[in-house]
Design a protein around this motif. Structure first.
Motif, PDB file in Angstrom:
ATOM      1  N   ALA A 129      20.797  -1.001  16.341  1.00 25.90           N
ATOM      2  CA  ALA A 129      21.588   0.123  16.832  1.00 25.90           C
ATOM      3  C   ALA A 129      21.118   1.398  16.144  1.00 25.90           C
ATOM      4  O   ALA A 129      20.588   1.359  15.028  1.00 25.90           O
ATOM      5  CB  ALA A 129      23.067  -0.123  16.545  1.00 25.90           C
ATOM      6  N   SER A 130      21.292   2.531  16.799  1.00 26.00           N
ATOM      7  CA  SER A 130      20.759   3.788  16.273  1.00 26.00           C
ATOM      8  C   SER A 130      21.287   4.111  14.870  1.00 26.00           C
ATOM      9  O   SER A 130      20.552   4.614  14.029  1.00 26.00           O
ATOM     10  CB  SER A 130      21.070   4.931  17.230  1.00 26.00           C
ATOM     11  N   PHE A 131      22.553   3.820  14.596  1.00 26.18           N
ATOM     12  CA  PHE A 131      23.077   4.134  13.265  1.00 26.18           C
ATOM     13  C   PHE A 131      22.499   3.207  12.200  1.00 26.18           C
ATOM     14  O   PHE A 131      22.306   3.604  11.061  1.00 26.18           O
ATOM     15  CB  PHE A 131      24.610   4.099  13.242  1.00 26.18           C
ATOM     16  N   LEU A 132      22.181   1.959  12.542  1.00 25.51           N
ATOM     17  CA  LEU A 132      21.563   1.050  11.580  1.00 25.51           C
ATOM     18  C   LEU A 132      20.086   1.356  11.381  1.00 25.51           C
ATOM     19  O   LEU A 132      19.542   1.134  10.311  1.00 25.51           O
ATOM     20  CB  LEU A 132      21.702  -0.401  12.041  1.00 25.51           C
ATOM     21  N   GLU A 133      19.453   1.889  12.431  1.00 25.13           N
ATOM     22  CA  GLU A 133      18.028   2.214  12.336  1.00 25.13           C
ATOM     23  C   GLU A 133      17.793   3.262  11.256  1.00 25.13           C
ATOM     24  O   GLU A 133      16.825   3.199  10.507  1.00 25.13           O
ATOM     25  CB  GLU A 133      17.529   2.721  13.689  1.00 25.13           C
ATOM     26  N   SER A 134      18.706   4.229  11.151  1.00 25.22           N
ATOM     27  CA  SER A 134      18.551   5.259  10.137  1.00 25.22           C
ATOM     28  C   SER A 134      18.846   4.709   8.737  1.00 25.22           C
ATOM     29  O   SER A 134      18.273   5.162   7.758  1.00 25.22           O
ATOM     30  CB  SER A 134      19.472   6.440  10.428  1.00 25.22           C
ATOM     31  N   ILE A 135      19.711   3.720   8.643  1.00 24.02           N
ATOM     32  CA  ILE A 135      20.054   3.138   7.355  1.00 24.02           C
ATOM     33  C   ILE A 135      18.971   2.145   6.924  1.00 24.02           C
ATOM     34  O   ILE A 135      18.393   2.267   5.864  1.00 24.02           O
ATOM     35  CB  ILE A 135      21.419   2.413   7.412  1.00 24.02           C
ATOM     36  N   GLY A 136      18.702   1.142   7.766  1.00 26.28           N
ATOM     37  CA  GLY A 136      17.710   0.119   7.451  1.00 26.28           C
ATOM     38  C   GLY A 136      18.078  -0.642   6.206  1.00 26.28           C
ATOM     39  O   GLY A 136      19.192  -0.574   5.705  1.00 26.28           O
ATOM     40  N   GLY A 137      17.138  -1.427   5.678  1.00 21.15           N
ATOM     41  CA  GLY A 137      17.335  -2.102   4.412  1.00 21.15           C
ATOM     42  C   GLY A 137      18.461  -3.112   4.404  1.00 21.15           C
ATOM     43  O   GLY A 137      18.596  -3.924   5.307  1.00 21.15           O
ATOM     44  N   SER A 138      19.302  -3.056   3.390  1.00 21.52           N
ATOM     45  CA  SER A 138      20.319  -4.058   3.129  1.00 21.52           C
ATOM     46  C   SER A 138      21.475  -3.982   4.128  1.00 21.52           C
ATOM     47  O   SER A 138      22.023  -2.915   4.385  1.00 21.52           O
ATOM     48  CB  SER A 138      20.842  -3.878   1.710  1.00 21.52           C
ATOM     49  N   ILE A 139      21.841  -5.135   4.672  1.00 20.65           N
ATOM     50  CA  ILE A 139      22.976  -5.226   5.593  1.00 20.65           C
ATOM     51  C   ILE A 139      24.205  -5.713   4.839  1.00 20.65           C
ATOM     52  O   ILE A 139      25.277  -5.140   4.938  1.00 20.65           O
ATOM     53  CB  ILE A 139      22.660  -6.195   6.759  1.00 20.65           C
ATOM     54  N   ASP A 140      24.071  -6.804   4.107  1.00 23.17           N
ATOM     55  CA  ASP A 140      25.115  -7.303   3.220  1.00 23.17           C
ATOM     56  C   ASP A 140      24.430  -7.896   1.989  1.00 23.17           C
ATOM     57  O   ASP A 140      23.232  -7.731   1.821  1.00 23.17           O
ATOM     58  CB  ASP A 140      26.029  -8.320   3.936  1.00 23.17           C
ATOM     59  N   LYS A 141      25.188  -8.576   1.138  1.00 19.06           N
ATOM     60  CA  LYS A 141      24.594  -9.043  -0.115  1.00 19.06           C
ATOM     61  C   LYS A 141      23.557 -10.144   0.083  1.00 19.06           C
ATOM     62  O   LYS A 141      22.731 -10.391  -0.792  1.00 19.06           O
ATOM     63  CB  LYS A 141      25.672  -9.507  -1.091  1.00 19.06           C
ATOM     64  N   ASP A 142      23.532 -10.792   1.249  1.00 20.01           N
ATOM     65  CA  ASP A 142      22.609 -11.897   1.488  1.00 20.01           C
ATOM     66  C   ASP A 142      21.521 -11.608   2.520  1.00 20.01           C
ATOM     67  O   ASP A 142      20.602 -12.411   2.680  1.00 20.01           O
ATOM     68  CB  ASP A 142      23.378 -13.132   1.953  1.00 20.01           C
ATOM     69  N   HIS A 143      21.603 -10.477   3.243  1.00 20.57           N
ATOM     70  CA  HIS A 143      20.661 -10.216   4.322  1.00 20.57           C
ATOM     71  C   HIS A 143      20.195  -8.759   4.335  1.00 20.57           C
ATOM     72  O   HIS A 143      20.888  -7.885   3.830  1.00 20.57           O
ATOM     73  CB  HIS A 143      21.302 -10.536   5.680  1.00 20.57           C
ATOM     74  N   TYR A 144      19.013  -8.544   4.942  1.00 14.90           N
ATOM     75  CA  TYR A 144      18.478  -7.196   5.103  1.00 14.90           C
ATOM     76  C   TYR A 144      17.699  -7.102   6.409  1.00 14.90           C
ATOM     77  O   TYR A 144      17.349  -8.129   7.008  1.00 14.90           O
ATOM     78  CB  TYR A 144      17.582  -6.812   3.917  1.00 14.90           C
ATOM     79  N   LEU A 145      17.437  -5.869   6.856  1.00 16.46           N
ATOM     80  CA  LEU A 145      16.641  -5.631   8.060  1.00 16.46           C
ATOM     81  C   LEU A 145      15.249  -5.171   7.661  1.00 16.46           C
ATOM     82  O   LEU A 145      15.094  -4.294   6.831  1.00 16.46           O
ATOM     83  CB  LEU A 145      17.281  -4.537   8.931  1.00 16.46           C
ATOM     84  N   ARG A 146      14.233  -5.795   8.251  1.00 16.96           N
ATOM     85  CA  ARG A 146      12.843  -5.410   8.006  1.00 16.96           C
ATOM     86  C   ARG A 146      12.286  -4.866   9.325  1.00 16.96           C
ATOM     87  O   ARG A 146      12.218  -5.596  10.319  1.00 16.96           O
ATOM     88  CB  ARG A 146      12.024  -6.606   7.546  1.00 16.96           C
ATOM     89  N   PRO A 147      11.916  -3.565   9.380  1.00 14.50           N
ATOM     90  CA  PRO A 147      11.389  -3.009  10.629  1.00 14.50           C
ATOM     91  C   PRO A 147      10.122  -3.735  11.062  1.00 14.50           C
ATOM     92  O   PRO A 147       9.311  -4.146  10.235  1.00 14.50           O
ATOM     93  CB  PRO A 147      11.069  -1.557  10.280  1.00 14.50           C
TER      94      PRO A 147
END
Length: 122
Positions: free
Chosen positions: A6-24
């Motif tokens: 989602a556009s708001f997560l794209e600007s944040i990136g990185g850590s989602i919660d303590k166990d997961h993250y987003l890798r572009p």
């Protein structure tokens, strides 16, 4: 798992919660891999920090930092960097197999790359 970001997560990136993250995902704008963070014990972290490759990277990074903080040495490296950029623009080299440009886009990356080459040769 590949997810559309989602556009708001794209600007944040990185850590989602303590166990997961987003890798572009390179080349797929708006898409990312949903990854689990690795878990290492303190003992394993210390073992990993003592590896030869990590020590070499640490030494190169310290030397690059010293070069960039010293005005005289920095000026010399800036001249080398500008010459490398001019040469690369004349020959229009394509990115390497990993997708990285022939000459890095930032001075600090160029210095690290050249120091790594020197360490590998000598």
């Amino acid at each position: 798992m590949i997810v559309h970001v989602a556009s708001f997560l794209e600007s944040i990136g990185g850590s989602i919660d303590k166990d997961h993250y987003l890798r572009p995902i390179p080349g797929r704008t708006g898409w990312a891999a949903y990854c689990k963070k690795p878990e290492y014990s303190k003992k394993k972290q210390k073992e990993m920090a003592e590896r030869k490759m990590v020590k070499q990277l640490t030494d190169i990074s310290k030397e690059a930092s010293a070069i960039l903080k010293d005005p005289v040495r920095r000026a010399e490296w800036e001249d080398k960097y500008q010459a490398a950029l001019r040469e690369a623009s004349k020959h229009q080299r394509m990115p390497d197999a990993k997708g990285k440009p022939y000459v890095p886009g930032r001075l600090c990356d160029y210095v690290r790359k050249e120091l790594a080459k020197q360490a590998k040769e000598g």
